[in-house]
Design an enzyme around this catalytic site. Structure first.
Site, PDB file in Angstrom:
ATOM      1  CD  GLU A  92      -6.014  -3.617  -6.373  1.00  0.00           C
ATOM      2  OE1 GLU A  92      -6.777  -3.431  -5.418  1.00  0.00           O
ATOM      3  OE2 GLU A  92      -4.786  -3.698  -6.259  1.00  0.00           O
TER       4      GLU A  92
ATOM      5  CE  LYS B 162      -4.474   1.244   1.914  1.00  0.00           C
ATOM      6  NZ  LYS B 162      -5.315   0.801   0.786  1.00  0.00           N
TER       7      LYS B 162
HETATM    8  C1  LIG Z   1      -6.415   0.044   0.388  1.00  0.00           C
HETATM    9  C2  LIG Z   1      -6.626  -0.609  -0.925  1.00  0.00           C
HETATM   10  C3  LIG Z   1      -7.630  -1.565  -1.139  1.00  0.00           C
HETATM   11  C4  LIG Z   1      -8.666  -1.921  -0.094  1.00  0.00           C
HETATM   12  O1  LIG Z   1      -8.107  -2.529   1.030  1.00  0.00           O
HETATM   13  P1  LIG Z   1      -8.956  -2.627   2.371  1.00  0.00           P
HETATM   14  O2  LIG Z   1      -8.047  -3.342   3.302  1.00  0.00           O
HETATM   15  O3  LIG Z   1     -10.169  -3.389   2.073  1.00  0.00           O
HETATM   16  O4  LIG Z   1      -9.234  -1.224   2.798  1.00  0.00           O
HETATM   17  C5  LIG Z   1      -7.709  -2.182  -2.380  1.00  0.00           C
HETATM   18  N1  LIG Z   1      -6.858  -1.866  -3.364  1.00  0.00           N
HETATM   19  C6  LIG Z   1      -5.884  -0.931  -3.213  1.00  0.00           C
HETATM   20  C7  LIG Z   1      -4.980  -0.637  -4.336  1.00  0.00           C
HETATM   21  C8  LIG Z   1      -5.740  -0.275  -1.999  1.00  0.00           C
HETATM   22  O5  LIG Z   1      -4.783   0.640  -1.848  1.00  0.00           O
END
Ligand SMILES: *Cc1c(COP(=O)(O)O)cnc(C)c1O
Length: 349
Positions: A223, A189
């Site tokens: 995603e 992240k």
């Molecule tokens: C934060 C994020 C998510 C969602 O993650 P959660 O843990 O469900 O909040 C999905 N994809 C990306 C690229 C992210 O940065």
């Protein structure tokens, strides 16, 4: 320049745009030569960072995002704090940053929540917690060397609903050429992934009026820029299996678990864009999952060749059922069979 963040208002006042209001207290802890020191609670203020800091030059930075929810009983509960802490530990490891203990990250989040407890809005608002980890080594020659020094801090922000469009489903641009990121960064992240997606996102927002981009390089669904993608029907949830191409969402895992608990079938496997379009033509729902988005329905898939409508263009009933079940647990209104919530009180300061 945008204006400085506003100061948080007490519970009861209307919620401002997501992330624009910050709570007055943050937790910080530094690592020197790979060793983390003591956690401190300090007033929200600019952080002192050397202009040669590693994160500013070589991208050694990652973050988390999670929420504390106020229940109808008035109690404040963090949702899956240990899982978010563990993901930050994993991000730190992949970025070769000093790796904090899950317990240290958890403590930083819990104490920031406790310090700003009164600013947790009533549902559907929440207190959004934003842990950040930065490489602070002062050496512009360290392009090919990791940062052994780091700064971890946790911001808190009272938030309302992330999407203010009501029941309107999101419009997604389906991108089959560009990937969201690289396999090395897929599970991290980190801000670089967002910066990478900005140019494309801005272009297709302007040209096609979409809300977000769904990345499906070579026709394989991964995603969106900040949320995972789920195909939903009355009996089934289908989503990509965990691999290095995408961020492993805590919300994704929670929704899949709830779906199984409700007796639905869960399939974790590859999904092609052709299957996605066929799913929508057959009346299936598509939803995005993430801490901010919770579970939000998609209303249309937009491509260079035209649009594929999803259900009737609004967020669908299966997404609503799963979202309600998730939020009932988050708010302490339903049993928490998997031990996902952790109550935070003033005693956690
Ligand atoms: C934060 C994020 C998510 C969602 O993650 P959660 O843990 O469900 O909040 C999905 N994809 C990306 C690229 C992210 O940065």
């Amino acid at each position: 320049m945008t204006s400085a963040p506003l100061t948080a208002q007490p519970t009861g006042t209307p919620a401002p745009a997501f992330g624009t209001v910050l709570a007055p207290t943050m937790a910080t802890v530094s690592a020197v030569d790979g060793v983390y020191g003591d956690l401190e609670l300090v007033p929200l203020a600019p952080i002192a960072m050397h202009p040669a800091a590693h994160a500013l030059h070589y991208g050694s930075a990652c973050f988390e995002g999670l929420k504390a929810h106020r229940g109808a009983d008035g109690k404040v509960r963090l949702f899956r704090v240990a899982q978010h802490a563990a993901r930050m530990v994993d991000s730190a490891d992949r970025l070769c940053l000093p790796v904090p203990d899950v317990q240290l990250v958890t403590d930083a989040i819990v104490r920031t929540t406790a310090a700003n407890l009164d600013l947790t809005p009533d549902a559907p608002g929440a207190l959004y917690l934003r842990p950040v980890l930065l490489g602070t080594l002062e050496n512009i020659g360290a392009a090919a060397a990791p940062s052994d020094d780091a700064l971890l801090y946790v911001l808190a922000s009272p938030v309302g609903d992330y999407f203010t469009g009501g029941d309107a489903g999101l419009r997604l641009w389906v991108e089959t050429d560009l990937p969201r990121t690289t396999p090395q960064f897929g599970r991290i992240k980190t801000g670089a992934n967002y910066a990478m997606a900005l140019g494309l996102t801005r272009r297709v927002k302007a040209s096609h009026g979409v809300d977000q981009v769904l990345f499906a390089p070579d026709g394989e669904v991964q995603e969106t820029g900040a949320a995972n993608v789920l195909l939903l029907s009355e009996r089934k949830v289908v989503t990509r299996a965990l691999d290095d191409s995408f961020l492993h969402g805590v919300t994704r895992d929670s929704v899949l678990t709830i779906a199984r608990d409700l007796g639905m079938e869960v399939e974790e496997r590859d999904v092609s864009v052709d299957e996605l379009y066929a799913w929508c033509r057959d009346g299936g729902e598509v939803a995005l999952s993430g801490t901010a988005a919770v579970l939000t329905g998609v209303g249309a898939l937009v491509t260079g060749d035209g649009e594929v409508p999803v259900t009737d263009g609004r967020s669908g009933p299966v997404a609503a059922r799963l979202r309600d079940a998730l939020q009932a647990i988050q708010r302490g209104e339903a049993a928490d069979p998997h031990g996902w919530t952790r109550e935070v009180t003033a005693a956690d300061l």
